[in-house]
Structure formats: C-alpha cells, structure tokens
Design an enzyme around this catalytic site. Structure first.
Site, short mmCIF file in Angstrom:
data_model
loop_
_atom_site.label_atom_id
_atom_site.label_comp_id
_atom_site.label_asym_id
_atom_site.label_seq_id
_atom_site.Cartn_x
_atom_site.Cartn_y
_atom_site.Cartn_z
CD GLU A 188 3.33 -0.54 7.23
OE1 GLU A 188 2.76 0.22 6.42
OE2 GLU A 188 2.74 -1.08 8.19
CG HIS A 205 3.88 4.48 5.55
ND1 HIS A 205 3.01 5.02 6.47
CD2 HIS A 205 3.38 3.26 5.27
CE1 HIS A 205 2.04 4.16 6.72
NE2 HIS A 205 2.24 3.08 6.00
CG HIS A 260 -0.34 0.02 2.54
ND1 HIS A 260 -0.10 -1.14 3.23
CD2 HIS A 260 0.09 1.03 3.35
CE1 HIS A 260 0.46 -0.85 4.40
NE2 HIS A 260 0.58 0.47 4.50
CO CO Z 1 1.05 1.33 6.32
#
Ligand code: CO
Length: 134
Positions: A130, A79, A7
């Site tokens: 991440e 992020h 994502h």
């Molecule tokens: Co995230």
C-alpha cells in the site's frame, strides 16, 4: 521514492482477541475499532513508537479479507504500507516501470483519511504494498 513504513497490516479472524493480545499481552496502545465500508474492513490501529500495526477484520460478504482468511485461518500479515510524498507521481512512475496498480488505478481515501493505492503482490516479491500520501 518511498519514505517511512507507515504500518504493517495483519488480517485477523477474531478482532477482539487480537486487540486484547496487543493491549494486554504485548502492552501496546490499541485504538478503537473503526468500520471502513469503502474498503470492506473493520480496522484497529495500534500505535508503536516507530510505526503502526493495522488489525484488519472483514466487513461484509464482499470483503477483500475473506479470501485471505480462508487461506490463512489463524490470520497473517496482509500488507505493508509505505509513505510517499506524491501518490500520483509515484503511481505514474510505477506504471511506467511495469508494476500493476490494483483497482481502477485512482487513489482511494484510506483509513487515515489520506489517499492510498495498492500494488500487485506478484510485482513486489509476494507482498501486497500500500502506498499512502502523507
Ligand atoms: Co493499510
């Protein structure tokens, strides 16, 4: 080592306005808000055919999103999340290569119920990364 883009997370100052923008203007499949107290955020996931967008809104005074929104009042990309097969092996390799892992260095359970870690943006071309074990 990294696999699919899981994502892209976008911090927003108005969660309902951002959800409406993606649902009504962009025609995307927008989920319901979920509170993530361990991460200090309320999230909405948007399902796209090839990845997801994660809308992030601060939850609580100590939210890590508060500082970001103070610097970026209209919101912005916060992020990106890459998938890995083995998060501990990925962490150990990155640390051995000199990358900084944020927090305690131990994976936390992320918004999808899977272990996640964050890597210092200064070590990754200015992008907070991440990693999520899938
Ligand atoms: Co995230």
């Amino acid at each position: 080592m990294i696999g699919r883009l899981n994502h892209v997370a976008i911090a927003v100052p108005d969660l309902e306005a951002a959800a409406s923008l993606y649902r009504d203007t962009l025609g995307a499949k927008v989920g319901a808000p979920q509170d993530e107290p361990d991460h200090g955020v309320t999230v909405i996931f948007i399902e796209l055919p090839n990845t997801k967008i994660e809308l992030l809104y601060p939850l609580g005074d100590a939210s890590p999103i508060n500082g970001f929104l103070a610097k970026n009042p209209s919101g912005g990309i916060h992020h990106i999340c890459y998938e890995v097969d083995d998060i501990l092996a990925a962490r150990d390799k990155l640390k051995a290569d000199g990358a900084r892992v944020l927090g305690t260095g131990e994976p936390k359970i992320g918004a999808h119920g899977k272990p996640v870690l964050f890597l210092h943006p200064k070590d990754f071309t200015g992008t907070l990364v991440e990693l999520e074990q899938v």
